[in-house]
Design a protein around this motif. Sequence first.
Motif, mmCIF file in Angstrom:
data_model
loop_
_atom_site.group_PDB
_atom_site.id
_atom_site.type_symbol
_atom_site.label_atom_id
_atom_site.label_comp_id
_atom_site.label_asym_id
_atom_site.label_seq_id
_atom_site.Cartn_x
_atom_site.Cartn_y
_atom_site.Cartn_z
ATOM 1 N N SER A 62 -2.320 1.837 14.591
ATOM 2 C CA SER A 62 -3.733 2.232 14.505
ATOM 3 C C SER A 62 -4.077 3.246 15.588
ATOM 4 N N TRP A 95 -9.317 -0.908 6.070
ATOM 5 C CA TRP A 95 -9.578 -1.851 7.157
ATOM 6 C C TRP A 95 -11.027 -2.284 7.081
ATOM 7 N N SER A 124 -8.857 -5.957 3.234
ATOM 8 C CA SER A 124 -8.683 -4.597 2.760
ATOM 9 C C SER A 124 -8.187 -4.632 1.319
ATOM 10 N N TYR A 131 -5.764 -3.316 10.459
ATOM 11 C CA TYR A 131 -5.535 -1.920 10.100
ATOM 12 C C TYR A 131 -4.345 -1.787 9.154
ATOM 13 N N SER A 132 -4.534 -0.995 8.117
ATOM 14 C CA SER A 132 -3.476 -0.681 7.167
ATOM 15 C C SER A 132 -3.500 0.828 6.965
#
Length: 187
Positions: A62, A95, A124, A131-132
């Motif tokens: 991220s 996210w 998500s 976070y992706s």
Amino acid sequence: MLGRGSIFAAAVVLAAFCGAQQASAQGVFTLSSPSFKDGERLAVKNAGNNKANPNCVGDNISPALNWANPPEGTKSYALLMFDPEGRPPGGVSHWVAYGIPASVTGFAEGEVSKASDKYIGGLSTQKVGFYSGPCTPAGPPHHYTFTLIATDLEPAALKEGMTREELIKALDGHAKQATGLIGIFSK
């Protein structure tokens, strides 16, 4: 001697000047990143790393994010990362984070690549609460919009696991102000 129109015009100019001075003294609510500038490309390391997807060419790290000058009365923040061009027509939610205490002013690089005690993880599109990074297919770059929302809600007010749409609905009437930042990415 000044006429009524001139006095009124002078008063409007003075009021505008005083309002601008007050706004600049308080500052503007902003979201920024030392990892990329608004409208610029995200680093490859910020892209997703799902080895089963050939469009995921990164390390899922991220980017660092910082914010300043929240509106008065802010009790928590929500942070969304959304790709409006991904998976038409609905876009891709990368996210969903909320319940971020007002005392938090940012996240270090890589800090939200996994669950954190600094926020409540929503869901998500990839069904994760952290976070992706982008897995952009070949073609034109996609725009990854980071939106930070200042709220009047206590950090623990919302349940864990909300989708982007559920969070937006829950924030109705509780959002004080929002600020954003856009990173672009292409394979």
